[in-house]
Design an enzyme around this catalytic site. Structure first.
Site, PDB file in Angstrom:
ATOM      1  NE  ARG A 251       0.429  -1.011   0.980  1.00 24.48           N
ATOM      2  CZ  ARG A 251       0.312  -2.290   1.314  1.00 24.48           C
ATOM      3  NH1 ARG A 251      -0.653  -3.029   0.750  1.00 24.48           N
ATOM      4  NH2 ARG A 251       1.119  -2.837   2.178  1.00 24.48           N
ATOM      5  CE  LYS A 275       3.500  -0.353  -1.598  1.00 22.64           C
ATOM      6  NZ  LYS A 275       4.514  -0.107  -0.554  1.00 22.64           N
ATOM      7  CG  HIS A 343       0.245   5.822   3.856  1.00 23.12           C
ATOM      8  ND1 HIS A 343      -0.056   4.786   3.002  1.00 23.12           N
ATOM      9  CD2 HIS A 343       1.202   5.347   4.688  1.00 23.12           C
ATOM     10  CE1 HIS A 343       0.692   3.739   3.290  1.00 23.12           C
ATOM     11  NE2 HIS A 343       1.462   4.044   4.315  1.00 23.12           N
ATOM     12  NE  ARG A 346      -0.897   0.811   4.874  1.00 24.94           N
ATOM     13  CZ  ARG A 346      -1.230  -0.448   4.594  1.00 24.94           C
ATOM     14  NH1 ARG A 346      -2.495  -0.740   4.335  1.00 24.94           N
ATOM     15  NH2 ARG A 346      -0.336  -1.405   4.571  1.00 24.94           N
ATOM     16  CG  HIS A 369       2.899  -4.075   7.003  1.00 25.70           C
ATOM     17  ND1 HIS A 369       2.814  -3.524   8.271  1.00 25.70           N
ATOM     18  CD2 HIS A 369       2.611  -3.057   6.139  1.00 25.70           C
ATOM     19  CE1 HIS A 369       2.504  -2.240   8.172  1.00 25.70           C
ATOM     20  NE2 HIS A 369       2.367  -1.943   6.896  1.00 25.70           N
ATOM     21  CE1 TYR A 378       1.372   2.571  12.215  1.00 24.55           C
ATOM     22  CE2 TYR A 378       2.062   0.455  11.337  1.00 24.55           C
ATOM     23  CZ  TYR A 378       1.572   1.735  11.135  1.00 24.55           C
ATOM     24  OH  TYR A 378       1.287   2.179   9.878  1.00 24.55           O
TER      25      TYR A 378
END
Length: 398
Positions: A251, A275, A343, A346, A369, A378
């Site tokens: 990210r 994050k 992104h 990614r 994730h 996906y």
């Protein structure tokens, strides 16, 4: 006497140290000379107005700039151009820290910001958004600098949220919900409200995962990398940034937070700080390691700063997360491709892994994730496998 060097007035004792600091920040000799001329003008103005260095700040700078305009100075400085000087004087202890908040609301907002940093571990850009929402909310529940949130109820909270969401998209409204719930949780934890009010904030209607993740092909990703000028310092840096995103799915915030100590060259891995202050270890492929090594040895400025990626223009500092998107878009322009954000690379990595037969569980681990359901989107791009499980459409009966 004409031609003699003008004395820098009351800034004389700080000229040499500031010159060294500007050099450390990467300013060119010419820019340094121009900035020191302004400091000299400031010092002479301070003598005329009997202002000491410890009294410098925004108010004094505004008066100085106004004086420069009245005297017809060819290049009038701006408040922003004087920020490096103020930062230097604060670091030297000449000027005190920023004044403490002067009202109950400002003190609460300062406490909220500290909580977002230490307890929530949010990024600077996210904190700014949360602060803005908090200020608007508190301004509606206070007067003359006071705060009245103890009597908050669901009706007033929902009314505020509806007012905020009138001009927003579904995604924007969901962001406001998250920001408001964060503030309400903080108010409860700090004792401003007698009960936790986060449950009265209604969710925003909207279907989850209705779209298909957009990506670009592996050939297009390689084209972005190939069009970086690896004979130029900026090109070497941009190549290293892009390869981290394209090959490891980092990210933007993880790229910007990467520090020198996070790279374990002997162990062949890097530590990512993403994050909510979460840390993850990832293998360091040879291709990525070579790109990082080339940047660190050939293009990164010599500085004691710890971030891996630094701005190329003075003042030298760690890059912001949004620079990663700028680097990606510039690479698209060079490669003649439609512009995409970082992104998208990614998504492209995940799509390519799925095409090669990698399981969703493994893709989830690579993308870091927290919930496998996030990775499940996906599955929509694997049209070949989906066709094997789709029921045939019934023929129309005649």
């Amino acid at each position: 006497m004409a031609g003699t060097r003008r004395k820098p007035g009351r800034m004389g004792p700080h000229i040499w140290g500031f010159r060294i600091r500007l050099t450390e920040l990467g300013y060119t000799p010419e820019t340094t000379r121009e900035m020191l001329k302004v400091v000299g003008s400031l010092g002479r103005w301070m003598e005329r107005r009997d202002v000491s260095p410890g009294e410098l700040g925004s108010a004094a700078f505004v008066e100085f700039i106004d004086d420069c305009r009245r005297r017809g100075m060819r290049r009038v400085p701006s408040i922003r151009s004087l920020d490096p000087l103020l930062g230097f004087l604060r670091g030297e202890g000449v000027v005190g820290d920023l004044p403490s908040p002067s009202s109950p609301m400002e003190m609460l907002l300062a406490d909220y910001r500290a909580w977002l940093v230490t307890d929530r571990g949010l990024s600077e850009t996210t904190i700014i958004r949360y602060e803005k929402l908090a200020r608007r909310f508190l301004e509606q529940h206070g007067g003359d600098g006071g705060i009245d949130v103890a009597s908050l109820d669901g009706k007033r909270i929902v009314a505020f949220l509806i007012q905020e969401s009138e001009r927003l998209s579904v995604g924007g409204a969901k962001g406001r919900v998250a920001e408001l719930r964060s503030l309400l949780k903080f108010l409860y934890l700090r004792g401003w409200t007698p009960r936790l009010l986060t449950t009265v904030v209604p969710p925003v209607a909207g279907w989850h995962d209705t779209g298909i993740p957009k990506s670009i092909t592996a050939t297009e990703v390689q084209s972005l990398l190939d069009h970086c000028d690896r004979t130029d310092p900026i090109g070497i840096r941009d190549y290293a940034i892009l390869i981290l995103v394209a090959r490891l799915g980092l990210r933007s915030i993880e790229v910007s937070r990467l520090e020198l100590g996070d790279i374990d060259w002997r162990g062949g891995q890097i530590v990512l700080r993403g994050k909510a202050s979460r840390e993850d270890g990832m293998p360091l492929p040879a291709e990525v390691g070579e790109a990082l090594s080339a940047y660190l040895s050939q293009a990164r400025p010599a500085t004691p700063l710890r971030p891996v990626f630094l701005a190329c223009n003075a003042p030298i500092r760690g890059i912001r997360p949004d620079l990663v998107g700028d680097v990606t878009r510039r690479a698209c322009d060079r490669a003649g491709l439609a512009r995409v954000g970082a992104h998208r690379l990614r998504h492209s990595l995940a799509t390519e892994m799925l095409r090669r037969g990698v399981t969703l569980t493994d893709i989830s681990q690579v993308l870091r994730h927290r919930d496998l359901a996030t990775t499940a989107i996906y599955a929509k791009v694997d049209s070949t496998t989906l066709r094997t499980i789709a029921l045939p459409w019934p023929e129309a009966q005649r």
